[in-house]
Write an enzyme that holds these catalytic residues in place. Structure first.
Site, PDB file in Angstrom:
ATOM      1  N   ARG A 129      -1.751  18.596   1.190  1.00 11.21           N
ATOM      2  CA  ARG A 129      -0.369  19.073   1.078  1.00 11.21           C
ATOM      3  C   ARG A 129       0.088  18.886  -0.373  1.00 11.21           C
ATOM      4  O   ARG A 129      -0.595  18.269  -1.181  1.00 11.21           O
ATOM      5  CB  ARG A 129       0.552  18.271   2.005  1.00 11.21           C
ATOM      6  CG  ARG A 129       0.592  16.781   1.662  1.00 11.21           C
ATOM      7  CD  ARG A 129       1.494  16.003   2.615  1.00 11.21           C
ATOM      8  NE  ARG A 129       1.569  14.591   2.256  1.00 11.21           N
ATOM      9  CZ  ARG A 129       0.727  13.659   2.656  1.00 11.21           C
ATOM     10  NH1 ARG A 129      -0.296  13.993   3.441  1.00 11.21           N
ATOM     11  NH2 ARG A 129       0.871  12.397   2.287  1.00 11.21           N
ATOM     12  N   GLU A 189      -7.513  11.537  -3.769  1.00 11.28           N
ATOM     13  CA  GLU A 189      -7.128  10.199  -4.200  1.00 11.28           C
ATOM     14  C   GLU A 189      -8.364   9.332  -4.402  1.00 11.28           C
ATOM     15  O   GLU A 189      -9.281   9.329  -3.569  1.00 11.28           O
ATOM     16  CB  GLU A 189      -6.188   9.571  -3.166  1.00 11.28           C
ATOM     17  CG  GLU A 189      -4.971  10.451  -2.893  1.00 11.28           C
ATOM     18  CD  GLU A 189      -3.823   9.700  -2.257  1.00 11.28           C
ATOM     19  OE1 GLU A 189      -3.911   8.460  -2.127  1.00 11.28           O
ATOM     20  OE2 GLU A 189      -2.844  10.357  -1.894  1.00 11.28           O
ATOM     21  N   HIS A 227       0.806  -1.214   0.000  1.00  8.06           N
ATOM     22  CA  HIS A 227       0.000   0.000   0.000  1.00  8.06           C
ATOM     23  C   HIS A 227       0.846   1.274   0.000  1.00  8.06           C
ATOM     24  O   HIS A 227       0.327   2.358   0.271  1.00  8.06           O
ATOM     25  CB  HIS A 227      -0.958   0.029   1.200  1.00  8.06           C
ATOM     26  CG  HIS A 227      -1.845  -1.165   1.290  1.00  8.06           C
ATOM     27  ND1 HIS A 227      -2.855  -1.420   0.384  1.00  8.06           N
ATOM     28  CD2 HIS A 227      -1.872  -2.200   2.175  1.00  8.06           C
ATOM     29  CE1 HIS A 227      -3.462  -2.538   0.711  1.00  8.06           C
ATOM     30  NE2 HIS A 227      -2.888  -3.039   1.782  1.00  8.06           N
TER      31      HIS A 227
END
Length: 348
Positions: A184, A163, A123
């Site tokens: 960020r 995401e 991941h």
């Protein structure tokens, strides 16, 4: 947006597509087990305050659930001081595609296209590229608008990344679901800079000073292809075990050529200790198309090897030449599947 459960609740209200799951405050094991049954196995347990793949487990059946839940909660409390988890449907053949967004203090928002971050191990990202292979203009716009809706929902100001997990269907089509927002400028932002010709750090500073965004959405253009690889102090041929030691040879300037950039966090003669993330450098290349970007990046890896410290440089070069990568058929689980199967690319 730093808490996965709360951010998903916000996204649900903003009508951003979500993976079916449970994001509630009730954390009793019996309820979580019941929710997993409702969602349908396989499911993914994720630490609500998590990141970097920590506090995350795939669960294939009800018989595995209790042990996986306890393991996730232990890792979550140790890593983040919070053992709350959420449960989601585990997407089969998943890709990880993220959208770079920007907002300013004047209510303006844009998206700067996508990055495909599907090449991962445990991941954690290994390689990122822009644009995403196989992305259609229609889906790019849908994902971009969804990402802007996510940023607008929290009045976001500055650089951020929304995401998405992308499901590859049997008929070749794709469907996307919100995963999280990173508030960020991310490690992989240079690939976006390479395909847009924009300096995102400059944008970040201008927005922080109260200036409006420099461009409107219709003024942002996508050109060429860019790929970034993360040079990790780890041994990919020994289950990606982290490595420490002295860097005896590292001359990133030898890799520089048109279209190549290297960002390094170590110097020749320096020590890599166990106290930091294993990423020690990033190598990026762009070209007129994906094959040219791949060729330039492999040349850069060959021209500037890091010696004296075990790292994944050779693996990255082999990966760029692998049929599954060149054929754009990578998923977020493929490297782990290679490891489980003892694939040749992970043997040296």
């Amino acid at each position: 947006m730093g808490l996965k459960a709360e951010s998903k609740q916000l996204m649900e209200r903003a009508k951003v597509p979500l993976v079916p799951g449970y994001h509630g405050a009730d954390q009793t094991p019996a309820l979580l087990n019941k929710e997993a049954e409702r969602i349908g196995f396989p499911v993914l347990i994720k630490a609500s305050a998590g990141g970097r793949g920590k506090g995350m487990r795939a669960v294939n059946s009800a018989a595995e659930f209790d042990e996986a839940l306890a393991s996730c909660k232990r890792e979550a409390i140790n890593s983040f001081g919070d053992d709350a988890v959420l449960i989601e449907k585990y997407v089969q053949r998943p890709r990880h595609i993220e959208i770079q967004v920007f907002g300013d203090a004047h209510g303006n928002y844009v998206y700067l296209f996508e990055r495909d971050c599907s090449v991962q191990r445990r991941h954690q990202k290994v390689l990122e590229e822009a644009p995403a292979p196989g992305m259609t203009p229609e889906m790019r716009q849908q994902m971009g608008l969804a990402a802007v809706a996510a940023a607008r929902a929290v009045n976001y100001v500055g650089a951020g990344t929304v995401e998405f997990i992308v499901e590859q269907r049997a008929d070749g089509s794709m469907n996307f679901f919100f995963m999280e927002m990173n508030t960020r400028l991310q490690v992989e932002h240079p690939v976006t800079e390479m395909v847009t010709g924009l300096d995102l750090v400059e944008w970040q500073i201008r927005v922080a000073q109260g200036e409006p965004l420099p461009l409107r959405q219709d003024q942002i253009q996508l050109q060429g292809h860019a790929i970034e690889v993360r040079l990790y102090a780890e041994d990919p041929y020994a289950a990606f075990a982290p490595q420490t030691g002295k860097v005896l040879w590292w001359r990133p300037q030898d890799a520089l050529q048109p279209g190549v950039r290297v960002d390094s966090g170590v110097r020749e003669g320096g020590e890599v200790s166990p106290y930091y993330d294993p990423m020690v450098a990033k190598l990026m290349a762009c070209g007129r198309d994906r094959p040219e970007a791949i060729r330039r990046l492999r040349q850069a890896l060959a021209a500037a090897p890091m010696l004296g410290l075990r790292n994944n440089g050779s693996f990255l070069s082999d990966l760029l030449d692998h049929r599954d990568f060149r054929g754009a058929s990578m998923t977020t689980t493929l490297i782990d599947q290679w490891a489980d199967a003892g694939a040749a690319i992970l043997q040296r």
